[in-house]
Scaffold this motif. Structure first.
Motif, short mmCIF file in Angstrom:
data_model
loop_
_atom_site.label_atom_id
_atom_site.label_comp_id
_atom_site.label_asym_id
_atom_site.label_seq_id
_atom_site.Cartn_x
_atom_site.Cartn_y
_atom_site.Cartn_z
N HIS A 100 -98.59 -63.07 -23.11
CA HIS A 100 -97.70 -62.05 -22.53
C HIS A 100 -98.55 -61.12 -21.68
N PRO A 101 -98.42 -61.23 -20.34
CA PRO A 101 -99.39 -60.61 -19.45
C PRO A 101 -99.39 -59.08 -19.43
N ASP A 102 -98.38 -58.47 -20.03
CA ASP A 102 -98.37 -57.01 -20.05
C ASP A 102 -98.70 -56.43 -21.42
N ASP A 103 -98.99 -57.29 -22.39
CA ASP A 103 -99.18 -56.80 -23.77
C ASP A 103 -100.65 -56.69 -24.17
N LEU A 104 -100.93 -55.60 -24.87
CA LEU A 104 -102.22 -55.39 -25.53
C LEU A 104 -101.96 -55.23 -27.02
N TRP A 105 -102.93 -55.60 -27.83
CA TRP A 105 -102.88 -55.36 -29.28
C TRP A 105 -104.07 -54.49 -29.67
N VAL A 106 -103.80 -53.50 -30.48
CA VAL A 106 -104.87 -52.64 -30.99
C VAL A 106 -104.93 -52.80 -32.49
N THR A 107 -106.14 -52.98 -33.01
CA THR A 107 -106.33 -52.95 -34.46
C THR A 107 -107.34 -51.84 -34.75
N GLU A 108 -106.94 -50.95 -35.63
CA GLU A 108 -107.82 -49.83 -36.00
C GLU A 108 -107.97 -49.81 -37.51
N LEU A 109 -109.19 -49.50 -37.95
CA LEU A 109 -109.45 -49.32 -39.38
C LEU A 109 -110.21 -48.01 -39.57
N TRP A 110 -109.67 -47.18 -40.45
CA TRP A 110 -110.21 -45.84 -40.70
C TRP A 110 -110.54 -45.67 -42.17
N GLU A 111 -111.48 -44.77 -42.44
CA GLU A 111 -111.86 -44.48 -43.83
C GLU A 111 -110.70 -43.92 -44.64
#
Lengths: 104, 104
Positions: B48-59
């Motif tokens: 999907h050319p307009d999509d980004l995925w973000v994965t974040e991990l925090w304490e």
């Protein structure tokens, strides 16, 4: 060499998510000693009681492919498979960020 | 203290994904110096050319909340917002794995 990411949803058979998660976390212990695996994190979907999400980041596609030839990894996959009702992979290209481990 | 994960899809306005990704990666440079952020990885969806995925991990959830009060982070969010057409958050609870940073 480009980093490689695996990203996807695993749907367990009804009521089997915890058991599947436990088996997959054993797999992550195997990966702890594995070259080229930057991270492998398992998440429970809060809105869907049978779904897990896995995010994996590897130094290269080759490093990931090599892990799938490791006997211990194959054994864990074999033990997880009967608990999995479906897999929804999301094809992604990792771009960068904190914890990316050097240049892309 | 439990780890905290953010996980979701960002849809850019048509043709604006690269620009959005570049601005978000500047944000990750800001996060490099930030306490409590274990990782923050940006991915491009290959299908999907307009999509980004973000994965974040925090304490912890608190560490993440504190980052949203940081002026530099707020400035980056402000510069990204006009490029974003939609956000699809996935509510997850991180369970563990390699790169999890100690006990859950």
């Amino acid at each position: 060499m480009s980093k490689y990411a695996m990203f996807g949803k695993l749907t367990a058979h009804p009521g089997k998510r915890d058991e599947l998660a436990n088996r997959m976390l054993e797999s992550s212990e195997t990966l702890n000693g594995m070259e080229g695996c930057i991270h492998y994190i398992l998440h429970a979907d809060e809105d869907h009681p049978d779904d897990l999400w896995v995010t994996e980041l590897w130094e290269s596609e080759e490093a990931h492919a090599a892990s799938l030839k490791n006997e211990k990894v194959l054994e864990v996959i074999g033990r997880c498979r009967p608990l999995i009702a479906g897999v929804t992979p999301i094809k992604v290209r990792p771009l960068g960020g904190k914890g990316f481990g050097g240049t892309a």
